[in-house]
Design a protein around this motif. Structure first.
Motif, PDB file in Angstrom:
ATOM      1  N   LEU A  54       0.879  -1.171   0.000  1.00 30.18           N
ATOM      2  CA  LEU A  54       0.000   0.000   0.000  1.00 30.18           C
ATOM      3  C   LEU A  54       0.915   1.219   0.000  1.00 30.18           C
ATOM      4  CD1 LEU A  54      -3.249   0.537   0.649  1.00 30.18           C
ATOM      5  CD2 LEU A  54      -2.215   1.523   2.692  1.00 30.18           C
ATOM      6  N   ASP A  55       0.906   1.945  -1.103  1.00 31.55           N
ATOM      7  CA  ASP A  55       1.868   3.040  -1.288  1.00 31.55           C
ATOM      8  C   ASP A  55       3.281   2.548  -0.967  1.00 31.55           C
ATOM      9  OD1 ASP A  55      -0.065   4.829  -2.140  1.00 31.55           O
ATOM     10  OD2 ASP A  55      -0.412   5.643  -0.153  1.00 31.55           O
ATOM     11  N   GLY A  56       3.559   1.335  -1.391  1.00 27.27           N
ATOM     12  CA  GLY A  56       4.908   0.769  -1.261  1.00 27.27           C
ATOM     13  C   GLY A  56       5.175   0.021   0.027  1.00 27.27           C
ATOM     14  N   GLU A  57       4.340   0.188   1.026  1.00 31.03           N
ATOM     15  CA  GLU A  57       4.573  -0.475   2.318  1.00 31.03           C
ATOM     16  C   GLU A  57       3.814  -1.797   2.375  1.00 31.03           C
ATOM     17  OE1 GLU A  57       6.730   0.645   4.590  1.00 31.03           O
ATOM     18  OE2 GLU A  57       7.108   2.253   3.147  1.00 31.03           O
ATOM     19  N   ALA A  58       4.478  -2.822   2.919  1.00 29.19           N
ATOM     20  CA  ALA A  58       3.814  -4.109   3.061  1.00 29.19           C
ATOM     21  C   ALA A  58       2.778  -4.018   4.189  1.00 29.19           C
ATOM     22  CB  ALA A  58       4.843  -5.198   3.381  1.00 29.19           C
ATOM     23  N   VAL A  59       1.543  -4.346   3.870  1.00 32.19           N
ATOM     24  CA  VAL A  59       0.467  -4.303   4.879  1.00 32.19           C
ATOM     25  C   VAL A  59      -0.360  -5.576   4.775  1.00 32.19           C
ATOM     26  CG1 VAL A  59       0.268  -1.774   4.813  1.00 32.19           C
ATOM     27  CG2 VAL A  59      -1.228  -3.154   3.367  1.00 32.19           C
ATOM     28  N   ARG A  60      -1.034  -5.897   5.882  1.00 30.39           N
ATOM     29  CA  ARG A  60      -1.947  -7.043   5.877  1.00 30.39           C
ATOM     30  C   ARG A  60      -3.317  -6.552   5.429  1.00 30.39           C
ATOM     31  NH1 ARG A  60       2.000  -8.508   8.680  1.00 30.39           N
ATOM     32  NH2 ARG A  60       2.173 -10.424   9.897  1.00 30.39           N
ATOM     33  N   SER A  61      -3.737  -7.037   4.280  1.00 28.10           N
ATOM     34  CA  SER A  61      -4.982  -6.488   3.718  1.00 28.10           C
ATOM     35  C   SER A  61      -6.220  -7.010   4.436  1.00 28.10           C
ATOM     36  CB  SER A  61      -5.072  -6.776   2.226  1.00 28.10           C
ATOM     37  OG  SER A  61      -5.042  -8.159   1.963  1.00 28.10           O
ATOM     38  N   CYS A  62      -6.063  -8.029   5.305  1.00 32.60           N
ATOM     39  CA  CYS A  62      -7.224  -8.495   6.090  1.00 32.60           C
ATOM     40  C   CYS A  62      -7.488  -7.572   7.270  1.00 32.60           C
ATOM     41  CB  CYS A  62      -7.024  -9.928   6.576  1.00 32.60           C
ATOM     42  SG  CYS A  62      -5.846 -10.097   7.934  1.00 32.60           S
ATOM     43  N   LEU A  63      -6.507  -6.749   7.617  1.00 35.37           N
ATOM     44  CA  LEU A  63      -6.657  -5.871   8.782  1.00 35.37           C
ATOM     45  C   LEU A  63      -7.078  -4.455   8.400  1.00 35.37           C
ATOM     46  CD1 LEU A  63      -3.675  -6.692  11.178  1.00 35.37           C
ATOM     47  CD2 LEU A  63      -6.031  -7.513  11.248  1.00 35.37           C
ATOM     48  N   MET A  64      -7.222  -4.213   7.098  1.00 38.40           N
ATOM     49  CA  MET A  64      -7.603  -2.874   6.643  1.00 38.40           C
ATOM     50  C   MET A  64      -8.968  -2.924   6.001  1.00 38.40           C
ATOM     51  SD  MET A  64      -4.537  -1.005   4.660  1.00 38.40           S
ATOM     52  CE  MET A  64      -5.684   0.315   4.287  1.00 38.40           C
ATOM     53  N   PHE A  65      -9.694  -1.866   6.127  1.00 42.03           N
ATOM     54  CA  PHE A  65     -10.937  -1.744   5.378  1.00 42.03           C
ATOM     55  C   PHE A  65     -10.618  -1.140   4.006  1.00 42.03           C
ATOM     56  CE2 PHE A  65     -12.586  -1.536   9.796  1.00 42.03           C
ATOM     57  CZ  PHE A  65     -13.308  -2.716   9.742  1.00 42.03           C
ATOM     58  N   ALA A  66     -11.412  -1.541   3.028  1.00 41.62           N
ATOM     59  CA  ALA A  66     -11.197  -1.020   1.671  1.00 41.62           C
ATOM     60  C   ALA A  66     -11.317   0.502   1.655  1.00 41.62           C
ATOM     61  CB  ALA A  66     -12.200  -1.656   0.711  1.00 41.62           C
ATOM     62  N   VAL A  67     -12.216   1.056   2.474  1.00 41.00           N
ATOM     63  CA  VAL A  67     -12.373   2.519   2.476  1.00 41.00           C
ATOM     64  C   VAL A  67     -11.092   3.225   2.930  1.00 41.00           C
ATOM     65  CG1 VAL A  67     -14.884   2.616   2.740  1.00 41.00           C
ATOM     66  CG2 VAL A  67     -13.427   2.439   4.771  1.00 41.00           C
ATOM     67  N   GLN A  68     -10.272   2.518   3.720  1.00 37.43           N
ATOM     68  CA  GLN A  68      -9.006   3.130   4.172  1.00 37.43           C
ATOM     69  C   GLN A  68      -7.982   3.200   3.040  1.00 37.43           C
ATOM     70  OE1 GLN A  68      -8.750   0.245   7.572  1.00 37.43           O
ATOM     71  NE2 GLN A  68      -8.038   2.048   8.677  1.00 37.43           N
ATOM     72  N   ALA A  69      -8.225   2.435   1.987  1.00 29.01           N
ATOM     73  CA  ALA A  69      -7.296   2.438   0.855  1.00 29.01           C
ATOM     74  C   ALA A  69      -7.681   3.482  -0.192  1.00 29.01           C
ATOM     75  CB  ALA A  69      -7.251   1.044   0.214  1.00 29.01           C
ATOM     76  N   ASP A  70      -8.716   4.252   0.101  1.00 27.12           N
ATOM     77  CA  ASP A  70      -9.132   5.302  -0.832  1.00 27.12           C
ATOM     78  C   ASP A  70      -7.957   6.237  -1.113  1.00 27.12           C
ATOM     79  OD1 ASP A  70     -10.819   6.868  -2.396  1.00 27.12           O
ATOM     80  OD2 ASP A  70     -11.539   8.039  -0.680  1.00 27.12           O
ATOM     81  N   GLY A  71      -7.673   6.471  -2.387  1.00 26.29           N
ATOM     82  CA  GLY A  71      -6.613   7.406  -2.768  1.00 26.29           C
ATOM     83  C   GLY A  71      -5.209   6.827  -2.743  1.00 26.29           C
ATOM     84  N   THR A  72      -5.081   5.534  -2.518  1.00 23.34           N
ATOM     85  CA  THR A  72      -3.747   4.927  -2.420  1.00 23.34           C
ATOM     86  C   THR A  72      -3.398   4.151  -3.693  1.00 23.34           C
ATOM     87  OG1 THR A  72      -4.529   2.853  -1.482  1.00 23.34           O
ATOM     88  CG2 THR A  72      -4.020   4.628   0.076  1.00 23.34           C
ATOM     89  N   GLU A  73      -2.146   3.676  -3.706  1.00 29.98           N
ATOM     90  CA  GLU A  73      -1.694   2.774  -4.778  1.00 29.98           C
ATOM     91  C   GLU A  73      -1.449   1.418  -4.150  1.00 29.98           C
ATOM     92  OE1 GLU A  73       1.591   4.051  -7.128  1.00 29.98           O
ATOM     93  OE2 GLU A  73       0.706   6.039  -7.438  1.00 29.98           O
TER      94      GLU A  73
END
Ligand code: FES
Ligand code: FES
Length: 161
Positions: A54-73
């Protein structure tokens, strides 16, 4: 439930979608984008199978909501190889060094290793193990994965010379 509009880039493609606030980024990628290379193991942040960038950083996508990824790569395992299908150095090294067996954990390892080697192109074994400590593999015993990390670091340093 009301859907929220989000706009993000996934593997270089701009995506606009409506998502329920409770939808995780992992479910969004798998169910709405069809990118099933992002795996779900534990769904509570322990196994690392769902790791994406997420914007280059490794993140666990099960711990994030899709709405939190708004505007990211976002980059998933489907976006790591070259457009012609040539494997990335990390993917090639995992294949060469027998760094996978069933492959369930592999997308998460690919993403974590990709970020690790970008930030630290010549890691020690300790740094590799530390960097991969959030990814679980039930098959390999990790030796092949650590060997693949070393091999990928060597390959990258040769191609960057
Ligand atoms: S599925 Fe996300 S950490 Fe296990
Ligand atoms: S290769 Fe099977 S869980 Fe890692």
């Amino acid at each position: 439930m009301r859907e929220h509009p989000i706009e993000l880039s996934v593997n270089g493609t701009e995506i606009t979608a409506g998502v329920e606030p409770r939808m995780t980024l992992a479910d969004f990628l798998r169910d709405k984008c069809g990118l099933t290379g992002t795996h779900l193991g534990c769904e509570h942040g322990a196994c690392g199978a769902c790791t994406v960038l997420l914007d280059g950083e490794a993140v666990r996508s099960c711990l994030m909501f899709a709405v939190q990824a708004d505007g990211t790569e976002v980059t998933t395992v489907e976006g790591v190889a070259e457009p012609d299908g040539t494997l990335s150095p990390v993917q090639s090294a995992l294949r060469e060094c027998h760094g996978l067996q069933c492959g369930f954990c592999t997308p998460g390892f690919v993403m974590s290793l990709t970020a690790l080697l970008r930030d630290n192109p010549d890691p020690s074994d300790h740094e590799i193990r530390e960097g991969l400590s959030g990814n679980f593999c039930r098959c390999t015993g990790y030796q092949g994965i650590v060997a693949a990390a070393r091999r990928a670091a060597e390959t990258q340093s040769v191609t960057q010379r």
